[in-house]
Enzyme design. Structure first.
Site, mmCIF file in Angstrom:
data_model
loop_
_atom_site.group_PDB
_atom_site.id
_atom_site.type_symbol
_atom_site.label_atom_id
_atom_site.label_comp_id
_atom_site.label_asym_id
_atom_site.label_seq_id
_atom_site.Cartn_x
_atom_site.Cartn_y
_atom_site.Cartn_z
ATOM 1 N N CYS A 188 0.861 -1.188 0.000
ATOM 2 C CA CYS A 188 0.000 0.000 0.000
ATOM 3 C C CYS A 188 0.891 1.229 0.000
ATOM 4 C CB CYS A 188 -0.885 -0.027 1.249
ATOM 5 S SG CYS A 188 -1.994 1.379 1.395
ATOM 6 N N HIS A 236 -9.202 -3.968 -1.421
ATOM 7 C CA HIS A 236 -8.188 -3.161 -0.727
ATOM 8 C C HIS A 236 -8.531 -1.672 -0.832
ATOM 9 C CE1 HIS A 236 -3.787 -2.189 0.232
ATOM 10 N NE2 HIS A 236 -4.290 -1.031 -0.179
ATOM 11 N N GLU A 237 -8.852 -1.223 -2.051
ATOM 12 C CA GLU A 237 -9.126 0.209 -2.250
ATOM 13 C C GLU A 237 -10.420 0.635 -1.550
ATOM 14 O OE1 GLU A 237 -6.778 1.985 -3.132
ATOM 15 O OE2 GLU A 237 -5.570 0.350 -3.901
ATOM 16 N N HIS A 246 -10.116 1.354 2.114
ATOM 17 C CA HIS A 246 -9.596 2.688 2.460
ATOM 18 C C HIS A 246 -10.740 3.671 2.729
ATOM 19 C CE1 HIS A 246 -5.244 2.535 2.048
ATOM 20 N NE2 HIS A 246 -5.328 1.912 0.890
HETATM 21 NI NI NI Z 1 -3.718 0.998 -0.030
#
Ligand code: NI
Length: 174
Positions: A98, A140-141, A144
């Site tokens: 990341c 994953h995105e 966030h």
């Molecule tokens: Ni990330």
């Protein structure tokens, strides 16, 4: 266009849920998206979420290299106000990195298959089914946007570490 500063783990902007984009067609949203893409490319990332550039809004950008996704390439994609639904919760574990944790990597279990929807930068609906690495990138995105960083998804921190060290260790185990 501008390359933006990337927030690192520990900054509060990464820990709070991001706000929905009220007007996806607003010129400042278009500028933010352009800057996010430029920042992601400059940093050598596969994806970037707006909170990572200090903008607590529900926007992600990503692309998927075919070599990492069984040959299936996913072109540069922008998602505004994305929604991610798990289709197959079977966990697959893979190493993630990341841009907000520079130099680090670790194995993260992710759902094998998802459906994701969102608005593209020109207002068109995007609605896709994703598996494998593609599904991993999107999960994953989207994490966030809820203040979740990948180490928070790791059940075992024993293999979390700096990329050079982890590579050396994995190579020695092979
Ligand atoms: Ni990330």
């Amino acid at each position: 266009m501008a390359i933006l500063k990337i927030a690192r783990m520990g900054h509060p902007v990464l820990a709070r849920p991001a706000d929905a984009v009220a007007d996806p067609a607003a010129p400042e949203i278009g500028r933010l998206i352009d800057d996010m893409i430029e920042t992601m490319v400059d940093a050598g990332g596969t994806g970037l979420a707006a909170p990572q550039v200090h903008a607590p809004l529900r926007i992600v950008v990503f692309f998927v290299d075919g070599a990492r996704n069984n040959g299936e390439k996913v072109p540069l994609t922008v998602l505004i106000n994305p929604v991610c639904e798990i289709l197959d919760a079977t966990a697959e574990t893979g190493y993630e990195g990341c841009l907000s944790l520079p130099g680090l990597t670790g194995p993260v279990p992710r759902a094998r298959s998802i459906r994701y929807r969102g608005l593209g930068p020109d207002g068109q609906e995007i609605d896709r089914i994703a598996e494998g690495f593609h599904a991993r990138v999107v999960q994953h995105e989207c994490d966030h946007l809820d203040g979740v960083l990948y180490p928070m998804r790791m059940p075992d921190l024993g293999h979390f570490g700096f990329v050079e060290e982890v590579r050396r260790r994995v190579a020695s185990e092979e």
